[in-house]
Design an enzyme around this catalytic site. Structure first.
Site, PDB file in Angstrom:
ATOM      1  N   HIS A 394       0.814  -1.222   0.000  1.00 40.58           N
ATOM      2  CA  HIS A 394       0.000   0.000   0.000  1.00 40.58           C
ATOM      3  C   HIS A 394       0.845   1.269   0.000  1.00 40.58           C
ATOM      4  CE1 HIS A 394      -3.732   1.907  -0.074  1.00 40.58           C
ATOM      5  NE2 HIS A 394      -4.312   1.428   1.019  1.00 40.58           N
ATOM      6  N   ASP A 398      -2.008   2.242  -4.658  1.00 47.50           N
ATOM      7  CA  ASP A 398      -3.225   2.698  -3.999  1.00 47.50           C
ATOM      8  C   ASP A 398      -4.324   1.659  -4.131  1.00 47.50           C
ATOM      9  OD1 ASP A 398      -1.952   5.086  -3.357  1.00 47.50           O
ATOM     10  OD2 ASP A 398      -2.642   6.089  -5.186  1.00 47.50           O
TER      11      ASP A 398
END
Length: 423
Positions: A394, A398
């Site tokens: 992450h 995204d």
């Protein structure tokens, strides 16, 4: 007489140390040149080191589990002219006894009568037993002497299936213990314990998984996929294969579809260089295939999947996975992947949360395919459904981008003709 110090060589690019997995010799043993001395573990594989010279083992540089630095003393051999011919005759064991225990060298090559009229089987031919490090480790763990097994491989090499057959044969031959009755029909409480030292590839794998989970913020995303059309295509292609050829599984279709997805979402095909704080995006797609082995989880690599056909990808997945399982995969075949796929096959379950194979930024896992009722065009229909479970780093991917990439993969798998179309 003189002493020959064997130092640990560089077992691969960037290696600064290696772990002792198992010694094949002990102090006092007389060994010949090229005899196996020790199994050493690199980051990805177990390497068997042969003796560079003949001689007597004087000292060992450590115990199993110890880390030895490159260039450090590994083993000391006492050598001399004629490999110790100058020593007293009574101190020099016969050549056969130096290589095999007396119990193995005693029988003659011809069958002997046991006194009851039954012939004893002939002994195995002498010489070095050929087997992979993984097979040797499995045999040692099971208490099997490899010299008692007839290998089915080239030049008598012992294959994994040969060892498994021997283990099964021994287990079948053992008499089951008679349970001892206890008062009131209750079983006695079991109080024993067993300590298992974590060595070699298993230790490295455990460390890597822990580091990945600790350092990478995983974003998990699961999507269900209708495989009905893909299954129809898979069955058709399998029906066209020559008799005896390996069937197509879902993995090569997934790999080929992933290549197409990477063309749309190139960031998922990246590796993070933490030292330079740089995300390296690759044009070539080098797919890691998570493979369960007797030594733990390994990830052999299918290189440049973007240049391969479906048939070639399937063959390469089989080749590198087999090499990883039998311990013959080279260091180069176990590193350099840019994105990994994983499957638990029939144990796939409903959902999984795969751990990223650092320094990659994405891993794609497939779960169990099962027929169930779904709504299609307003009507209930039976379709072959499977969940795709994925994890993304992450820090760089995204959630929206991850979801888009998996939705694109879903579309390719549900409309399998698009897998073979290049934009």
């Amino acid at each position: 007489m003189s002493r020959h110090v064997v130092k640990l060589p560089d077992l691969g690019e960037g290696t600064t140390s290696s772990e002792i997995v198992a010694w094949k010799v002990k102090v006092g043993d007389q060994i010949a040149e090229d005899d196996p001395m020790v199994e050493m573990s690199t980051d990805k594989a177990v390497v068997e080191m042969p003796a560079p010279v003949s001689g007597k083992v004087v000292s060992l540089g450590g115990e199993p589990g110890d880390q030895i630095a490159v260039g450090a003393e590994l083993i000391v051999l006492e050598t001399g002219e004629g490999n110790g011919a100058g020593t007293a005759a009574e101190n020099t064991p016969p050549p056969a006894a130096a290589q095999k225990p007396a119990a193995q060298s005693a029988p003659s090559k011809t069958a002997a009568n046991n006194g009851n009229g039954a012939a004893q089987p002939a002994s195995k031919p002498s010489g070095r037993v050929m087997a992979s490090p993984a097979t040797r480790a499995r045999a040692k763990q099971s208490g099997i002497d490899l010299s008692t097994i007839a290998g089915s491989g080239r030049d008598g090499r012992i294959q994994r299936q040969d060892l498994e057959a021997a283990i099964q044969e021994r287990q079948v031959g053992r008499a089951a213990p008679t349970p001892q009755p206890s008062s009131g029909g209750r079983q006695e409480a079991r109080t024993g314990t067993e300590e298992i030292r974590i060595l070699g590839v298993r230790r490295v794998s455990a460390q890597r998984v822990a580091d990945s989970k600790r350092n990478i913020p995983h974003f998990a995303y699961v999507e269900e996929v209708d495989l009905t059309e893909l299954e129809r295509l898979r069955k058709h292609l399998n029906s066209q294969l020559p008799k005896g050829s390996p069937s197509y599984t879902y993995l090569p279709f997934l790999a080929m579809a992933l290549v197409r997805v990477v063309e749309q979402f190139p960031k998922v095909n990246s590796r993070y260089d933490a030292e330079r704080n740089v995300l390296v995006r690759y044009d070539g797609v080098h797919i890691g295939v998570a493979t369960q082995t007797g030594d733990g989880l390994k990830v052999p690599v299918v290189r440049h999947a973007e240049s391969l056909s479906l048939k070639e990808i399937a063959a390469e997945i089989r080749r590198v996975s087999t090499a990883a399982r039998d311990g013959t995969a080279s260091r180069n075949e176990l590193q350099g992947s840019t994105i990994t796929i994983t499957s638990l096959g029939k144990l796939g379950g409903i959902v999984s949360t795969p751990i990223i194979n650092a320094p990659e930024v994405a891993i794609i896992g497939i779960n169990k395919a099962i027929e169930r009722p779904v709504i299609v065009n307003g009507e209930v229909a039976v379709r072959l459904m499977m969940n795709v479970s994925s994890s993304f780093d992450h820090r760089f991917i995204d959630g929206y981008d991850a979801a888009e990439a998996i939705q694109a993969l879903k579309e390719k798998l549900e409309q399998p003709a698009t897998i073979f179309i290049r934009d």
